[in-house]
Design a protein around this motif. Structure first.
Motif, PDB file in Angstrom:
ATOM      1  N   THR A 157       1.806  42.406  11.344  1.00 17.54           N
ATOM      2  CA  THR A 157       2.298  42.321   9.962  1.00 17.54           C
ATOM      3  C   THR A 157       1.285  41.611   9.076  1.00 17.54           C
ATOM      4  N   LEU A 158       1.082  42.148   7.879  1.00 17.80           N
ATOM      5  CA  LEU A 158       0.245  41.489   6.879  1.00 17.80           C
ATOM      6  C   LEU A 158       1.173  40.696   5.969  1.00 17.80           C
ATOM      7  N   LEU A 159       1.128  39.379   6.104  1.00 21.16           N
ATOM      8  CA  LEU A 159       2.047  38.499   5.388  1.00 21.16           C
ATOM      9  C   LEU A 159       1.391  37.953   4.126  1.00 21.16           C
ATOM     10  N   LEU A 160       2.055  38.106   2.992  1.00 20.40           N
ATOM     11  CA  LEU A 160       1.571  37.551   1.743  1.00 20.40           C
ATOM     12  C   LEU A 160       2.095  36.118   1.602  1.00 20.40           C
ATOM     13  N   VAL A 161       1.180  35.161   1.541  1.00 18.81           N
ATOM     14  CA  VAL A 161       1.533  33.763   1.289  1.00 18.81           C
ATOM     15  C   VAL A 161       1.311  33.481  -0.187  1.00 18.81           C
ATOM     16  N   GLN A 162       2.375  33.089  -0.884  1.00 21.56           N
ATOM     17  CA  GLN A 162       2.312  32.836  -2.321  1.00 21.56           C
ATOM     18  C   GLN A 162       2.888  31.472  -2.641  1.00 21.56           C
ATOM     19  N   ALA A 163       2.246  30.769  -3.573  1.00 17.15           N
ATOM     20  CA  ALA A 163       2.745  29.462  -4.000  1.00 17.15           C
ATOM     21  C   ALA A 163       2.294  29.181  -5.423  1.00 17.15           C
ATOM     22  N   THR A 164       3.032  28.297  -6.086  1.00 17.80           N
ATOM     23  CA  THR A 164       2.643  27.844  -7.414  1.00 17.80           C
ATOM     24  C   THR A 164       2.626  26.320  -7.431  1.00 17.80           C
ATOM     25  N   SER A 165       1.869  25.746  -8.353  1.00 20.52           N
ATOM     26  CA  SER A 165       1.819  24.292  -8.512  1.00 20.52           C
ATOM     27  C   SER A 165       2.193  23.938  -9.944  1.00 20.52           C
ATOM     28  N   SER A 166       2.667  22.706 -10.125  1.00 20.70           N
ATOM     29  CA  SER A 166       3.107  22.271 -11.450  1.00 20.70           C
ATOM     30  C   SER A 166       1.940  22.007 -12.385  1.00 20.70           C
ATOM     31  N   SER A 167       0.733  21.849 -11.838  1.00 21.38           N
ATOM     32  CA  SER A 167      -0.484  21.704 -12.649  1.00 21.38           C
ATOM     33  C   SER A 167      -1.658  22.223 -11.832  1.00 21.38           C
ATOM     34  N   THR A 168      -2.812  22.331 -12.454  1.00 21.96           N
ATOM     35  CA  THR A 168      -3.986  22.919 -11.793  1.00 21.96           C
ATOM     36  C   THR A 168      -4.313  22.173 -10.506  1.00 21.96           C
TER      37      THR A 168
END
Length: 412
Positions: A157-168
């Motif tokens: 399986t090709l798993l997409l790891v995605q995340a966001t941060s509150s600032s740079t």
């Protein structure tokens, strides 16, 4: 008969409506905040009429910067009588809000996470929402995908790891301890990872403005395929020691209707990570799962473990004689229970089984005790920590004469 049946159904319905847990939606403004910053907590999705009330109250607790349980809000009140100082404001649009400063509410500035729920003034009968946890700190990261701490995929399986941060931030992704991706000066991280083995991921983000570091971890394992094997002869539910080999333990769990069970803990470098290496065997005819651990003597003599059922439910062994509890252990003084192992904060949650591999069996001093006949029992049920100020068995011993004077001949 019809009237009685109608009354019974009406009574049961009213009891159910006045005592049910609800799922609330919690938000904060600002979304990210420090311990010393004022924040407004808002909850929606709570129908107060189901609890037979018009007002709801905040029940709050917190964890320190190491995410160890640190205590409750001093102004919670009691579960049956919440303090008026923690009453939510009814916004008139189906939402309720409460404004506070964490360091003031908890009288402590060392706060890494807070827990909240909304409840009726008298929370008896489950008149509350679910628990909701909020990380404290202006720099935070959110893992969008995978969305669960444990994810099951097929090999390849090709798993997409995605995340966001509150600032740079500068991001680094590690798989089983090896860095596999990095992205700098961004608030959005994404990386495709090919999964061919059980993988423990750690996503580390460093704020470019103040150097704060936040790490999130998650497991991705291949689809479990437990071996179908009968429980070994002589093994009972729970913890089974091998009398001929003190370094070997066989664990048996009764779990009907479940697909698979893993074992996690502090044994053999597992470090509380989900892995098919410790996938329990399955005995379909007995609805039981089991595993044998060998060579335990080379490690920690305090064996701590949990079962993870269907990759979601973490439970201690129901036959454990000792468990660790993340919330209550902090209140047990060493004078009451010396050498109590530390709860594995940050690695798991819920009750943890604890057994000592080198424990010396207790030498019973009274071997001819005869218990009273069942029809002659006078049982006194007590909670040790509430019954005696020492909160210990030794303390209870000092009160046996008092209990005997009441006619009590058994203690539960």
């Amino acid at each position: 008969m019809k009237k009685i049946l109608f009354f019974t159904c009406t009574l049961l319905l009213s009891l159910g409506l006045s005592g049910q847990q609800q799922t609330g939606t919690f938000t904060t403004n600002p979304q990210f905040f420090n311990a010393t910053q004022q924040v407004t907590l808002t909850v929606s999705g709570v129908d107060t009429s189901l609890w037979g009330v018009t007002d709801i109250y905040l029940w709050a607790w917190y964890f320190d910067s190491n995410l160890a349980p640190a205590g409750d809000s001093p102004t919670n009140g009691t579960w049956t009588n919440s303090s008026e100082s923690q009453k939510f404001t009814n916004n008139g649009n189906g939402t309720f809000s409460y404004t506070f400063t964490p360091s003031v509410l908890f009288a402590d500035s060392d706060i890494g996470r807070i827990g909240v729920l909304a409840k009726a003034k008298d929370g008896t009968g489950d008149k509350k929402t679910q628990d909701h946890l909020i990380d404290v700190g202006t720099f935070q990261i959110t893992v969008i995908n995978p969305s669960q701490p444990n994810t099951i995929v097929n090999s390849g399986t090709l798993l997409l790891v995605q995340a966001t941060s509150s600032s740079t931030a500068n991001f680094k992704l590690f798989a089983n301890g090896t860095q596999v991706a990095s992205q700098n000066n961004t608030t959005n991280f994404s990386s495709n990872q090919l999964i061919n083995q059980d993988t423990f991921f750690e996503l580390e983000a460093t704020s470019t403005s103040n150097g704060d570091v936040v790490t999130k971890s998650f497991n991705v394992i291949l689809t479990p395929n437990p071996q179908i094997l009968p429980v070994p002869a002589g093994m009972e539910d729970g913890i089974n020691f091998d009398p001929g080999n003190p370094d070997t333990v066989t664990l048996v769990l009764y779990a009907p209707g479940k697909n698979f069970v893993h074992l996690i803990g502090n044994f053999l470098n597992n470090d509380w990570r989900l892995s098919n290496t410790y996938l329990l065997n399955k005995d379909n005819s007995q609805n039981r799962f089991w595993i044998t651990l060998n060579n335990l003597g080379a490690g920690n003599q305090d064996l701590l473990f949990q079962y993870v059922v269907d990759a979601t439910i973490r439970v201690a062994d129901p036959y454990s004689t000792s468990i660790l509890d993340e919330f209550n252990d902090v209140f047990i003084p060493s004078s009451t229970f010396p050498d109590l192992p530390a709860y594995p904060i940050g690695k798991t949650n819920h009750a943890v089984s604890w057994l000592q591999l080198d424990e010396i069996p207790y030498d019973w001093q009274v071997i001819n005790f005869e218990r009273p006949a069942q029809e002659d029992l006078v049982v006194y049920e007590l909670l040790i920590r509430d019954f005696i100020s020492q909160q210990s068995f030794d303390g209870v011993l000092t009160r046996l004469n008092y209990l005997k004077s009441l006619g009590v001949n058994a203690i539960e």
